[in-house]
Design a protein around this motif. Structure first.
Motif, short mmCIF file in Angstrom:
data_model
loop_
_atom_site.label_atom_id
_atom_site.label_comp_id
_atom_site.label_asym_id
_atom_site.label_seq_id
_atom_site.Cartn_x
_atom_site.Cartn_y
_atom_site.Cartn_z
N HIS A 156 0.86 -1.18 0.00
CA HIS A 156 0.00 0.00 0.00
C HIS A 156 0.90 1.24 0.00
N GLN A 157 0.58 2.21 -0.83
CA GLN A 157 1.29 3.49 -0.80
C GLN A 157 0.83 4.29 0.42
N VAL A 158 1.78 4.79 1.20
CA VAL A 158 1.47 5.62 2.37
C VAL A 158 2.32 6.87 2.31
N GLN A 159 2.09 7.79 3.24
CA GLN A 159 2.72 9.11 3.16
C GLN A 159 4.24 9.04 3.21
N ASP A 160 4.79 8.17 4.03
CA ASP A 160 6.25 8.12 4.16
C ASP A 160 6.88 6.95 3.44
N GLY A 161 6.15 6.35 2.49
CA GLY A 161 6.73 5.25 1.72
C GLY A 161 5.72 4.19 1.35
N ILE A 162 5.98 2.97 1.79
CA ILE A 162 5.15 1.82 1.42
C ILE A 162 4.87 1.00 2.67
N ALA A 163 3.66 0.47 2.77
CA ALA A 163 3.30 -0.46 3.84
C ALA A 163 3.04 -1.82 3.21
N LEU A 164 3.80 -2.83 3.64
CA LEU A 164 3.62 -4.19 3.17
C LEU A 164 2.65 -4.90 4.11
N GLY A 188 17.78 3.08 8.24
CA GLY A 188 16.57 3.90 8.15
C GLY A 188 15.67 3.60 6.99
N ASN A 189 15.90 2.47 6.29
CA ASN A 189 15.02 2.12 5.18
C ASN A 189 13.70 1.53 5.68
N VAL A 190 13.79 0.57 6.57
CA VAL A 190 12.59 -0.01 7.17
C VAL A 190 12.30 0.77 8.45
N LEU A 191 11.06 1.25 8.57
CA LEU A 191 10.73 2.22 9.62
C LEU A 191 10.09 1.59 10.85
N TYR A 239 1.60 -5.04 9.22
CA TYR A 239 2.04 -4.09 8.20
C TYR A 239 3.48 -3.68 8.49
N LEU A 240 4.35 -3.82 7.49
CA LEU A 240 5.74 -3.41 7.59
C LEU A 240 5.92 -2.15 6.74
N PHE A 241 6.44 -1.09 7.36
CA PHE A 241 6.56 0.21 6.69
C PHE A 241 8.02 0.42 6.25
N TYR A 242 8.21 0.79 4.98
CA TYR A 242 9.57 1.04 4.49
C TYR A 242 9.55 2.09 3.38
N LYS A 247 15.57 -6.15 0.94
CA LYS A 247 15.97 -7.33 0.17
C LYS A 247 15.21 -8.58 0.63
N ARG A 248 14.99 -8.67 1.96
CA ARG A 248 14.34 -9.86 2.50
C ARG A 248 13.40 -9.46 3.64
N VAL A 249 12.30 -10.20 3.74
CA VAL A 249 11.37 -10.03 4.85
C VAL A 249 10.99 -11.41 5.36
N TRP A 250 11.10 -11.59 6.68
CA TRP A 250 10.63 -12.82 7.30
C TRP A 250 9.30 -12.54 7.99
#
Length: 263
Positions: A156-164, A188-191, A239-242, A247-250
Motif C-alpha cells: 500500500h502506498q502511504v505518506q512516508d513510503g510503502i506499507a507491506l 533507516g530504510n525499514v521504519l 504491516y511493515l513500513f519502508y 531485500k528480505r522479509v521474514w
C-alpha cells in the motif's frame, strides 16, 4: 472441424483507437469464426435486414457477444442487436444459443437486465479470450488456478513510503512476527511494523507483549524483529513500513518464519 461462428456487437465509438480491432485480432487467433458489421455485411444492402438475419439465422451465427461499455450501453443499435440475440435465445429452437458480454469499465448495476442473469466476461481478466471460446462452444472454461499460497501479501502506498501487508488467507496465527536484515533498520530504510485490520493501513497500534528489537534468527542472521501476541488472521494483518523494498522479509509464527526474498 468447422469453427463456431460468433457475431460480435460493439459501439463504433469504442473503436476510435482500434480497441475493438484488437479484440477481434486476439479472437481471430483462436478456433472461432468472428463476424461483425465491417467484416460480414454487404455494402449497399439494407443494414438491419442483414444484421437481424446474421444473428437469428442458425446457419450464420452460433453465438452472440457484445463488447459492453458505457458507449454500447448508450447505443440504440447495440441494444437492438441485443434484442435480436435474446429473441433467438428465448425461442423454442434457440434455448442453448450463447449470449454474453465482454465487460470493460462497466459495473454490475449498469448491466441490462437480460445480461445480469448471464455470466459475463471482464476484459481485464488474463484469460478472457479462453472464456469467449468456452462461451461460444457452450461449455465451461475449465478454469485452472495455480501460483497461490496460504499468504496474502500486498503493498500500500502511504505518506512516508510503502506499507507491506501480510496475513494468512484462512489460518489464525499467534504470536506473529516480522523481521528484516538488521542493516535495513539501522540505515533507516525499514521504519516500523504495526498490526491492524485487514486492508486498512493503521496509523498506530495496540499490541500485546510487543517485540521491537535487534535479534539473531535461528539461522544466525542478524535481524530486526517486530511481533506480539496479536494474531494474524483473515481479518487481521501485520504491516511493515519502508521507504523502498528491503531485500528480505521474514514473517509468520515466531518459531516458524517464512521468507519473502526480493534479492
Amino acid at each position: 472441424m468447422t469453427n463456431k461462428k460468433l457475431w460480435l456487437t460493439y459501439a463504433w465509438k469504442d473503436n476510435e483507437d482500434r480497441d475493438i480491432d484488437f479484440i477481434v485480432q486476439v479472437l481471430d487467433g483462436l478456433p472461432l469464426d468472428v463476424r461483425f458489421d465491417r467484416r460480414s455485411l454487404v455494402p449497399g444492402q439494407r443494414l438491419w435486414t442483414q444484421i437481424g438475419g446474421a444473428i437469428t439465422d442458425p446457419a450464420e451465427c452460433d453465438a452472440w457477444g457484445i463488447v459492453l461499455t458505457a458507449n454500447s450501453l448508450a447505443s440504440q443499435p447495440c441494444m437492438e442487436e441485443l434484442c435480436y440475440a435474446l429473441d433467438r435465445a428465448l425461442s423454442s429452437n434457440g434455448s442453448s444459443f450463447p449470449v454474453f458480454a465482454l465487460l470493460h469499465r462497466v459495473v454490475a448495476k449498469d448491466l441490462p437486465p437480460a445480461l445480469r442473469v448471464r455470466l459475463c466476461i471482464p476484459l481485464e481478466g488474463a484469460d478472457w479470450s479462453k472464456q469467449v471460446v468456452a462461451a461460444v462452444e457452450n461449455r465451461s472454461p475449465g478454469l485452472v488456478i495455480n501460483g497461490l499460497d496460504q499468504w496474502l501479501i500486498k503493498e500500500h502506498q502511504v505518506q512516508d513510503g510503502i506499507a507491506l501487508e501480510v496475513r494468512p488467507r484462512f489460518d489464525r496465527i499467534a504470536p506473529f512476527a516480522m523481521a528484516v536484515d538488521l542493516d535495513e533498520k539501522a540505515q533507516g530504510n525499514v521504519l516500523r511494523c504495526s498490526p491492524g485490520p485487514a486492508n486498512r493501513v493503521p496509523d498506530g497500534h495496540a499490541a500485546f507483549n510487543w517485540i521491537d528489537s535487534a535479534q539473531t534468527l535461528t539461522d544466525g542472521t542478524p535481524a530486526w524483529v517486530w511481533g506480539g501476541d496479536n494474531e494474524a488472521s483473515s481479518t487481521y494483518s501485520y504491516y511493515l513500513f519502508y521507504r523502498r523494498r528491503p531485500k528480505r522479509v521474514w514473517f509468520g509464527h515466531q518459531q516458524n518464519l517464512f521468507l519473502l526474498n526480493w534479492e
